[in-house]
Scaffold this motif. Sequence first.
Motif, PDB file in Angstrom:
ATOM      1  N   GLU A  59      31.639  17.542   7.191  1.00  0.00           N
ATOM      2  CA  GLU A  59      31.266  18.560   8.371  1.00  0.00           C
ATOM      3  C   GLU A  59      30.792  20.140   7.872  1.00  0.00           C
ATOM      4  O   GLU A  59      29.532  20.007   8.646  1.00  0.00           O
ATOM      5  N   VAL A  60      31.540  20.437   7.269  1.00  0.00           N
ATOM      6  CA  VAL A  60      31.076  22.402   7.158  1.00  0.00           C
ATOM      7  C   VAL A  60      29.944  22.337   6.187  1.00  0.00           C
ATOM      8  O   VAL A  60      29.188  22.768   6.347  1.00  0.00           O
ATOM      9  N   ASN A  61      29.762  21.438   5.393  1.00  0.00           N
ATOM     10  CA  ASN A  61      28.145  21.455   4.837  1.00  0.00           C
ATOM     11  C   ASN A  61      27.052  21.387   5.132  1.00  0.00           C
ATOM     12  O   ASN A  61      25.385  21.314   5.283  1.00  0.00           O
ATOM     13  N   GLN A  62      27.096  19.670   6.354  1.00  0.00           N
ATOM     14  CA  GLN A  62      26.087  19.745   7.466  1.00  0.00           C
ATOM     15  C   GLN A  62      25.813  21.260   7.939  1.00  0.00           C
ATOM     16  O   GLN A  62      24.064  20.718   8.937  1.00  0.00           O
ATOM     17  N   ALA A  63      26.349  21.649   8.819  1.00  0.00           N
ATOM     18  CA  ALA A  63      26.545  22.724   9.576  1.00  0.00           C
ATOM     19  C   ALA A  63      25.740  23.636   8.847  1.00  0.00           C
ATOM     20  O   ALA A  63      24.858  24.508   9.025  1.00  0.00           O
ATOM     21  N   ARG A  64      25.927  24.397   7.613  1.00  0.00           N
ATOM     22  CA  ARG A  64      25.528  25.380   6.785  1.00  0.00           C
ATOM     23  C   ARG A  64      24.141  24.790   6.660  1.00  0.00           C
ATOM     24  O   ARG A  64      23.517  25.556   6.274  1.00  0.00           O
ATOM     25  N   LEU A  65      23.917  23.596   6.036  1.00  0.00           N
ATOM     26  CA  LEU A  65      22.750  22.951   5.154  1.00  0.00           C
ATOM     27  C   LEU A  65      22.276  23.020   7.248  1.00  0.00           C
ATOM     28  O   LEU A  65      20.535  23.141   6.676  1.00  0.00           O
ATOM     29  N   GLU A  66      22.014  22.676   8.338  1.00  0.00           N
ATOM     30  CA  GLU A  66      21.344  22.610   9.690  1.00  0.00           C
ATOM     31  C   GLU A  66      20.916  24.298   9.549  1.00  0.00           C
ATOM     32  O   GLU A  66      20.029  24.400  10.162  1.00  0.00           O
ATOM     33  N   THR A  71      16.844  28.280   9.215  1.00  0.00           N
ATOM     34  CA  THR A  71      16.212  28.816   8.664  1.00  0.00           C
ATOM     35  C   THR A  71      15.137  29.004   8.108  1.00  0.00           C
ATOM     36  O   THR A  71      14.094  30.497   8.676  1.00  0.00           O
ATOM     37  N   TYR A  72      14.570  28.300   7.875  1.00  0.00           N
ATOM     38  CA  TYR A  72      13.475  27.901   6.832  1.00  0.00           C
ATOM     39  C   TYR A  72      12.647  27.653   7.488  1.00  0.00           C
ATOM     40  O   TYR A  72      10.829  27.430   7.732  1.00  0.00           O
ATOM     41  N   ARG A  73      12.745  26.470   9.085  1.00  0.00           N
ATOM     42  CA  ARG A  73      11.381  26.443   9.609  1.00  0.00           C
ATOM     43  C   ARG A  73      11.294  27.506   9.888  1.00  0.00           C
ATOM     44  O   ARG A  73       9.747  27.813  10.495  1.00  0.00           O
ATOM     45  N   GLU A  74      11.599  28.457  10.553  1.00  0.00           N
ATOM     46  CA  GLU A  74      11.855  29.759  11.176  1.00  0.00           C
ATOM     47  C   GLU A  74      11.146  30.828  10.681  1.00  0.00           C
ATOM     48  O   GLU A  74      10.356  31.638  10.455  1.00  0.00           O
ATOM     49  N   LEU A  75      11.045  30.455   8.755  1.00  0.00           N
ATOM     50  CA  LEU A  75      10.029  31.149   8.266  1.00  0.00           C
ATOM     51  C   LEU A  75       8.883  30.592   7.650  1.00  0.00           C
ATOM     52  O   LEU A  75       8.105  31.066   6.935  1.00  0.00           O
ATOM     53  N   GLY A  76       8.477  29.576   8.605  1.00  0.00           N
ATOM     54  CA  GLY A  76       6.712  28.661   8.687  1.00  0.00           C
ATOM     55  C   GLY A  76       6.964  27.485   7.439  1.00  0.00           C
ATOM     56  O   GLY A  76       6.156  27.150   7.225  1.00  0.00           O
ATOM     57  N   LEU A  77       8.078  27.256   6.861  1.00  0.00           N
ATOM     58  CA  LEU A  77       7.785  25.829   6.320  1.00  0.00           C
ATOM     59  C   LEU A  77       8.451  24.938   7.090  1.00  0.00           C
ATOM     60  O   LEU A  77       9.069  24.816   8.005  1.00  0.00           O
ATOM     61  N   PRO A  78       7.429  24.521   6.981  1.00  0.00           N
ATOM     62  CA  PRO A  78       7.344  22.841   7.962  1.00  0.00           C
ATOM     63  C   PRO A  78       8.996  21.886   7.220  1.00  0.00           C
ATOM     64  O   PRO A  78       9.350  22.004   6.869  1.00  0.00           O
ATOM     65  N   PRO A  79       8.868  21.049   8.721  1.00  0.00           N
ATOM     66  CA  PRO A  79      10.370  20.705   8.414  1.00  0.00           C
ATOM     67  C   PRO A  79      10.752  19.842   6.966  1.00  0.00           C
ATOM     68  O   PRO A  79      12.124  19.869   6.859  1.00  0.00           O
ATOM     69  N   ARG A  85      14.182  23.126   0.868  1.00  0.00           N
ATOM     70  CA  ARG A  85      14.688  23.886   0.462  1.00  0.00           C
ATOM     71  C   ARG A  85      16.269  24.199   0.865  1.00  0.00           C
ATOM     72  O   ARG A  85      17.063  25.576   0.425  1.00  0.00           O
ATOM     73  N   ALA A  86      16.858  24.161   2.291  1.00  0.00           N
ATOM     74  CA  ALA A  86      18.255  24.328   2.227  1.00  0.00           C
ATOM     75  C   ALA A  86      18.975  23.811   1.477  1.00  0.00           C
ATOM     76  O   ALA A  86      20.038  24.075   1.179  1.00  0.00           O
ATOM     77  N   ARG A  87      18.181  22.469   1.042  1.00  0.00           N
ATOM     78  CA  ARG A  87      19.314  22.005   0.203  1.00  0.00           C
ATOM     79  C   ARG A  87      19.570  22.801  -1.127  1.00  0.00           C
ATOM     80  O   ARG A  87      20.675  22.345  -1.908  1.00  0.00           O
ATOM     81  N   VAL A  88      18.543  22.944  -1.551  1.00  0.00           N
ATOM     82  CA  VAL A  88      18.678  23.249  -2.683  1.00  0.00           C
ATOM     83  C   VAL A  88      19.207  24.717  -2.809  1.00  0.00           C
ATOM     84  O   VAL A  88      19.621  25.781  -3.796  1.00  0.00           O
ATOM     85  N   ALA A  89      19.383  25.613  -1.425  1.00  0.00           N
ATOM     86  CA  ALA A  89      19.853  26.639  -1.608  1.00  0.00           C
ATOM     87  C   ALA A  89      21.256  26.887  -1.163  1.00  0.00           C
ATOM     88  O   ALA A  89      21.366  27.735  -2.058  1.00  0.00           O
ATOM     89  N   TYR A  90      21.659  25.428  -0.989  1.00  0.00           N
ATOM     90  CA  TYR A  90      22.944  25.790  -0.259  1.00  0.00           C
ATOM     91  C   TYR A  90      23.423  25.264  -1.701  1.00  0.00           C
ATOM     92  O   TYR A  90      24.729  25.749  -2.603  1.00  0.00           O
ATOM     93  N   ALA A  91      23.256  24.536  -2.922  1.00  0.00           N
ATOM     94  CA  ALA A  91      23.377  24.114  -4.361  1.00  0.00           C
ATOM     95  C   ALA A  91      23.983  25.397  -4.885  1.00  0.00           C
ATOM     96  O   ALA A  91      24.797  25.480  -5.482  1.00  0.00           O
TER      97      ALA A  91
END
Length: 123
Positions: A59-66, A71-79, A85-91
């Motif tokens: 649950e914690v991981n999912q909330a952080r990844l979401e 954030t990355y979608r708002e920065l202009g990346l496609p979904p 990118r979120a997975r790599v950044a979180y790792a």
Amino acid sequence: MRTHGEGGLAEFAAIADPVRRLRELLTIVVESVQPLAPSVHLSLLGDRNDPRVRDAVGEVNQARLELLARTYRELGLPPDRATSRARVAYAAILGLLHLAQTDPDAPRSAALADEATAIFLPS
């Protein structure tokens, strides 16, 4: 101090500028972690075979990844790219957290947060 729990995530989510949101998240990881102090989240990762732990960590991981993916979608990346990118950044964030906690000489500075942010901003 901000945390990465539910309340902390709400604070980060409320930051309208995605660049600032990402930088503040990385700054907290880099500057606020106490060297050699235990991390509940990292400790629980070692117990992920326990269903209660697995569910809580999931649950914690999912909330952080979401939050990161948003954030990355708002920065202009496609979904799809935003999710990847979120997975790599979180790792990397988990790695920075681990290094900060296990290496008393690990740098904790705004410069390191700036480097981390630069690496994880879309080009």
